[in-house]
Motif scaffolding. Structure first.
Motif, PDB file in Angstrom:
ATOM      1  N   THR A 152     -11.207 -37.930  -9.090  1.00 51.08           N
ATOM      2  CA  THR A 152     -12.192 -36.870  -9.321  1.00 51.08           C
ATOM      3  C   THR A 152     -13.488 -37.176  -8.576  1.00 51.08           C
ATOM      4  O   THR A 152     -14.063 -36.298  -7.919  1.00 51.08           O
ATOM      5  N   MET A 166     -18.428 -32.097  -1.645  1.00 47.90           N
ATOM      6  CA  MET A 166     -19.831 -31.685  -1.686  1.00 47.90           C
ATOM      7  C   MET A 166     -20.685 -32.303  -0.567  1.00 47.90           C
ATOM      8  O   MET A 166     -21.870 -32.024  -0.481  1.00 47.90           O
ATOM      9  N   TYR A 174     -18.566 -43.568 -13.438  1.00 49.01           N
ATOM     10  CA  TYR A 174     -18.787 -42.445 -14.351  1.00 49.01           C
ATOM     11  C   TYR A 174     -19.209 -42.989 -15.706  1.00 49.01           C
ATOM     12  O   TYR A 174     -18.466 -43.721 -16.345  1.00 49.01           O
ATOM     13  N   ASP A 218     -12.895 -36.623  -4.861  1.00 46.08           N
ATOM     14  CA  ASP A 218     -12.819 -35.192  -4.547  1.00 46.08           C
ATOM     15  C   ASP A 218     -14.211 -34.550  -4.566  1.00 46.08           C
ATOM     16  O   ASP A 218     -14.539 -33.734  -3.706  1.00 46.08           O
ATOM     17  N   GLN A 219     -15.037 -34.919  -5.542  1.00 45.41           N
ATOM     18  CA  GLN A 219     -16.385 -34.358  -5.629  1.00 45.41           C
ATOM     19  C   GLN A 219     -17.256 -34.842  -4.468  1.00 45.41           C
ATOM     20  O   GLN A 219     -17.991 -34.057  -3.873  1.00 45.41           O
ATOM     21  N   PHE A 246     -22.817 -34.858  -9.708  1.00 47.70           N
ATOM     22  CA  PHE A 246     -21.809 -34.917  -8.650  1.00 47.70           C
ATOM     23  C   PHE A 246     -22.299 -34.271  -7.356  1.00 47.70           C
ATOM     24  O   PHE A 246     -21.984 -34.734  -6.271  1.00 47.70           O
ATOM     25  N   GLY A 247     -23.090 -33.236  -7.432  1.00 41.22           N
ATOM     26  CA  GLY A 247     -23.599 -32.572  -6.237  1.00 41.22           C
ATOM     27  C   GLY A 247     -24.637 -33.374  -5.475  1.00 41.22           C
ATOM     28  O   GLY A 247     -24.954 -33.063  -4.327  1.00 41.22           O
TER      29      GLY A 247
END
Length: 117
Positions: free
Chosen positions: A12, A20, A62, A15-16, A87-88
């Motif tokens: 995850t 982004m 995380y 992917d983020q 995440f961004g």
């Protein structure tokens, strides 16, 4: 910590980060393999970078507050560069620390020099 959970969270995070962050920025980091791991009791993604300002490992963990913690790790030790990163924001936080720096004008001069030398 459950291995499946660690692997799922690492995927995850990856992917983020990739989704982004502009591809040219990620390519400038000189990334070597992504690894699912645990760091300080948190599921994490670890990867090696060869950036302009930093060479070593980046660890994105995380935490329990739904934020990411970002660490830089090399022979000199481990430094936290962000404790409450969304995440961004991951790509920007990492890029500033390992490649771009805080001085945008200096970085643009570096890029021009690289392009024409």
């Amino acid at each position: 910590m459950d291995k499946d959970y660690v692997l799922q969270m690492a995927n995850t995070i990856k992917d983020q980060l990739v989704g982004m962050t502009p591809l040219n920025v990620i390519c400038s980091w000189g990334i070597e393999k992504f690894v699912a791991t645990e760091y300080k009791g948190m599921a994490a993604l670890k990867f090696h970078v060869n950036g302009r300002l930093f060479r070593g490992n980046v660890i994105i963990a995380y935490n329990a507050f739904d934020y990411y913690e970002v660490y830089l790790q090399n022979y000199a030790g481990t430094e936290c560069i962000g404790e409450e990163v969304y995440f961004g924001e991951l790509g920007g936080v990492i890029d500033e620390a390992i490649e771009r720096g805080k001085d945008e004008a200096e970085y643009q001069r570096f890029l021009l020099k690289e392009c024409f030398s």
